[in-house]
Design a protein around this motif. Structure first.
Motif, PDB file in Angstrom:
ATOM      1  N   ALA A  95       0.858  -1.184   0.000  1.00  9.35           N
ATOM      2  CA  ALA A  95       0.000   0.000   0.000  1.00  9.35           C
ATOM      3  C   ALA A  95       0.898   1.238   0.000  1.00  9.35           C
ATOM      4  CB  ALA A  95      -0.899  -0.017   1.227  1.00  9.35           C
ATOM      5  N   PRO A  96       0.544   2.270  -0.674  1.00  8.53           N
ATOM      6  CA  PRO A  96      -0.748   2.546  -1.305  1.00  8.53           C
ATOM      7  C   PRO A  96      -0.847   2.047  -2.749  1.00  8.53           C
ATOM      8  CG  PRO A  96       0.601   4.506  -1.461  1.00  8.53           C
ATOM      9  CD  PRO A  96       1.421   3.470  -0.716  1.00  8.53           C
ATOM     10  N   PHE A  97       0.169   1.313  -3.213  1.00 11.77           N
ATOM     11  CA  PHE A  97       0.174   0.849  -4.599  1.00 11.77           C
ATOM     12  C   PHE A  97      -0.281  -0.600  -4.742  1.00 11.77           C
ATOM     13  CE2 PHE A  97       3.233   4.330  -4.346  1.00 11.77           C
ATOM     14  CZ  PHE A  97       2.775   5.133  -5.380  1.00 11.77           C
ATOM     15  N   ASP A  98      -0.922  -1.136  -3.712  1.00 12.49           N
ATOM     16  CA  ASP A  98      -1.358  -2.520  -3.727  1.00 12.49           C
ATOM     17  C   ASP A  98      -2.422  -2.815  -4.788  1.00 12.49           C
ATOM     18  OD1 ASP A  98      -2.873  -0.832  -2.052  1.00 12.49           O
ATOM     19  OD2 ASP A  98      -3.629  -2.495  -0.863  1.00 12.49           O
ATOM     20  N   GLY A  99      -3.057  -1.785  -5.311  1.00 12.70           N
ATOM     21  CA  GLY A  99      -4.013  -1.972  -6.402  1.00 12.70           C
ATOM     22  C   GLY A  99      -3.372  -2.510  -7.669  1.00 12.70           C
ATOM     23  N   LEU A 100      -2.057  -2.421  -7.761  1.00 14.78           N
ATOM     24  CA  LEU A 100      -1.343  -2.948  -8.930  1.00 14.78           C
ATOM     25  C   LEU A 100      -1.421  -4.475  -9.013  1.00 14.78           C
ATOM     26  CD1 LEU A 100       1.717  -0.544  -8.850  1.00 14.78           C
ATOM     27  CD2 LEU A 100      -0.048  -0.637 -10.632  1.00 14.78           C
ATOM     28  N   LYS A 101      -1.879  -5.117  -7.937  1.00 15.23           N
ATOM     29  CA  LYS A 101      -2.012  -6.585  -7.951  1.00 15.23           C
ATOM     30  C   LYS A 101      -2.964  -7.049  -9.044  1.00 15.23           C
ATOM     31  CE  LYS A 101      -5.511  -6.813  -4.329  1.00 15.23           C
ATOM     32  NZ  LYS A 101      -5.459  -5.489  -3.712  1.00 15.23           N
ATOM     33  N   VAL A 102      -3.859  -6.171  -9.486  1.00 17.13           N
ATOM     34  CA  VAL A 102      -4.786  -6.524 -10.557  1.00 17.13           C
ATOM     35  C   VAL A 102      -4.029  -6.888 -11.843  1.00 17.13           C
ATOM     36  CG1 VAL A 102      -5.128  -4.184 -11.470  1.00 17.13           C
ATOM     37  CG2 VAL A 102      -6.973  -5.837 -11.625  1.00 17.13           C
ATOM     38  N   LEU A 103      -2.782  -6.441 -11.952  1.00 15.15           N
ATOM     39  CA  LEU A 103      -1.973  -6.703 -13.141  1.00 15.15           C
ATOM     40  C   LEU A 103      -1.159  -7.991 -13.044  1.00 15.15           C
ATOM     41  CD1 LEU A 103      -0.987  -3.002 -13.597  1.00 15.15           C
ATOM     42  CD2 LEU A 103      -2.421  -4.334 -15.157  1.00 15.15           C
ATOM     43  N   LEU A 104      -1.342  -8.742 -11.996  1.00 19.96           N
ATOM     44  CA  LEU A 104      -0.622  -9.991 -11.811  1.00 19.96           C
ATOM     45  C   LEU A 104      -0.745 -10.948 -13.009  1.00 19.96           C
ATOM     46  CD1 LEU A 104       1.211 -11.509  -9.856  1.00 19.96           C
ATOM     47  CD2 LEU A 104      -0.832 -12.439  -8.779  1.00 19.96           C
ATOM     48  N   PRO A 105      -1.918 -11.086 -13.645  1.00 22.41           N
ATOM     49  CA  PRO A 105      -1.998 -11.982 -14.805  1.00 22.41           C
ATOM     50  C   PRO A 105      -1.069 -11.584 -15.959  1.00 22.41           C
ATOM     51  CG  PRO A 105      -4.199 -11.461 -14.027  1.00 22.41           C
ATOM     52  CD  PRO A 105      -3.248 -10.563 -13.279  1.00 22.41           C
ATOM     53  N   ALA A 106      -0.598 -10.352 -15.983  1.00 20.28           N
ATOM     54  CA  ALA A 106       0.275  -9.900 -17.070  1.00 20.28           C
ATOM     55  C   ALA A 106       1.706 -10.401 -16.919  1.00 20.28           C
ATOM     56  CB  ALA A 106       0.263  -8.374 -17.149  1.00 20.28           C
ATOM     57  N   LYS A 107       2.027 -11.023 -15.789  1.00 19.83           N
ATOM     58  CA  LYS A 107       3.402 -11.490 -15.600  1.00 19.83           C
ATOM     59  C   LYS A 107       3.807 -12.494 -16.670  1.00 19.83           C
ATOM     60  CE  LYS A 107       2.628 -15.309 -12.489  1.00 19.83           C
ATOM     61  NZ  LYS A 107       3.020 -16.000 -11.308  1.00 19.83           N
ATOM     62  N   ASP A 108       2.852 -13.215 -17.219  1.00 19.52           N
ATOM     63  CA  ASP A 108       3.144 -14.214 -18.249  1.00 19.52           C
ATOM     64  C   ASP A 108       3.305 -13.600 -19.639  1.00 19.52           C
ATOM     65  OD1 ASP A 108       3.001 -16.253 -16.340  1.00 19.52           O
ATOM     66  OD2 ASP A 108       0.834 -16.486 -16.626  1.00 19.52           O
ATOM     67  N   TYR A 109       3.110 -12.294 -19.756  1.00 20.95           N
ATOM     68  CA  TYR A 109       3.178 -11.613 -21.059  1.00 20.95           C
ATOM     69  C   TYR A 109       4.275 -10.551 -21.005  1.00 20.95           C
ATOM     70  CZ  TYR A 109      -1.214 -14.031 -21.348  1.00 20.95           C
ATOM     71  OH  TYR A 109      -2.178 -15.007 -21.331  1.00 20.95           O
ATOM     72  N   LYS A 110       5.510 -11.005 -21.157  1.00 17.91           N
ATOM     73  CA  LYS A 110       6.683 -10.133 -21.021  1.00 17.91           C
ATOM     74  C   LYS A 110       6.635  -8.924 -21.943  1.00 17.91           C
ATOM     75  CE  LYS A 110       9.771 -13.837 -19.473  1.00 17.91           C
ATOM     76  NZ  LYS A 110       9.040 -14.034 -18.312  1.00 17.91           N
ATOM     77  N   ASN A 111       5.992  -9.067 -23.088  1.00 18.33           N
ATOM     78  CA  ASN A 111       5.908  -7.936 -24.024  1.00 18.33           C
ATOM     79  C   ASN A 111       5.010  -6.818 -23.504  1.00 18.33           C
ATOM     80  OD1 ASN A 111       3.608  -9.550 -24.357  1.00 18.33           O
ATOM     81  ND2 ASN A 111       3.386  -9.022 -26.506  1.00 18.33           N
ATOM     82  N   ARG A 112       4.297  -7.040 -22.407  1.00 16.68           N
ATOM     83  CA  ARG A 112       3.431  -6.021 -21.809  1.00 16.68           C
ATOM     84  C   ARG A 112       4.072  -5.329 -20.604  1.00 16.68           C
ATOM     85  NH1 ARG A 112      -0.976  -5.726 -25.399  1.00 16.68           N
ATOM     86  NH2 ARG A 112      -1.235  -7.816 -26.203  1.00 16.68           N
ATOM     87  N   HIS A 113       5.146  -5.879 -20.099  1.00 16.14           N
ATOM     88  CA  HIS A 113       5.752  -5.361 -18.866  1.00 16.14           C
ATOM     89  C   HIS A 113       6.185  -3.903 -18.973  1.00 16.14           C
ATOM     90  CE1 HIS A 113       6.879  -9.657 -17.283  1.00 16.14           C
ATOM     91  NE2 HIS A 113       5.599  -9.528 -17.533  1.00 16.14           N
TER      92      HIS A 113
END
Length: 152
Positions: free
Chosen positions: A110-128
């Protein structure tokens, strides 16, 4: 190529809702500094304006986000949490987000814990890179203002 199922998993309703409602998108009239970062892979860009108070905390913030839904969602979370943050807090959030995406680290604190919503993107390196833009640009801007030797 992503399958339809992969796209549905990646672009969840929560990510799309964040992307549709990015806070602090009005650019500052007289910022202390402006930084524009671009992802060379996809062309996404984020431009941030910041003003720091006397204690080095972000007092005012504006952003212009031209990114995919994932980059927009990240910028939305950053915009919601950034006012009042210090250089150390932004650096920690950036490092934690990077670790979450690249090293199976936990979601940022926190306060950036809302970034957890992006966890599924870890498998898509081209999106990092697109996801990292808002925090990278903010950290660079803060470093420019503070001329800190700890910035990398």
């Amino acid at each position: 190529m992503m399958s339809d199922t992969d796209l549905i998993k990646l672009y969840s309703g929560q990510i799309l809702a964040l992307a549709a409602d990015i806070p602090l998108t009005t650019r500052l009239a007289e910022p202390d500094v402006t930084v524009k970062r671009r992802s060379p892979l996809c062309g996404s860009t984020v431009t941030v304006d910041i003003e720091l108070d006397d204690t080095g905390r972000i007092a005012a913030f504006g952003q212009d986000v031209k990114a995919c839904a994932l980059g927009q969602a990240a910028a939305s979370v950053v915009g919601s949490a950034i006012i009042g943050c210090t250089l150390s807090e932004v650096e920690t959030a950036r490092d934690q987000l990077k670790a979450m995406l690249k090293s199976d680290g936990p979601a940022p604190d926190a306060p950036f814990d809302g970034l957890k919503v992006l966890l599924p993107a870890k498998d898509y390196k081209n999106r990092h890179a697109s996801i990292m833009l808002a925090l990278d640009a903010t950290l660079e801007a803060m470093c420019q203002v503070q001329a800190s030797a700890s910035c990398q």
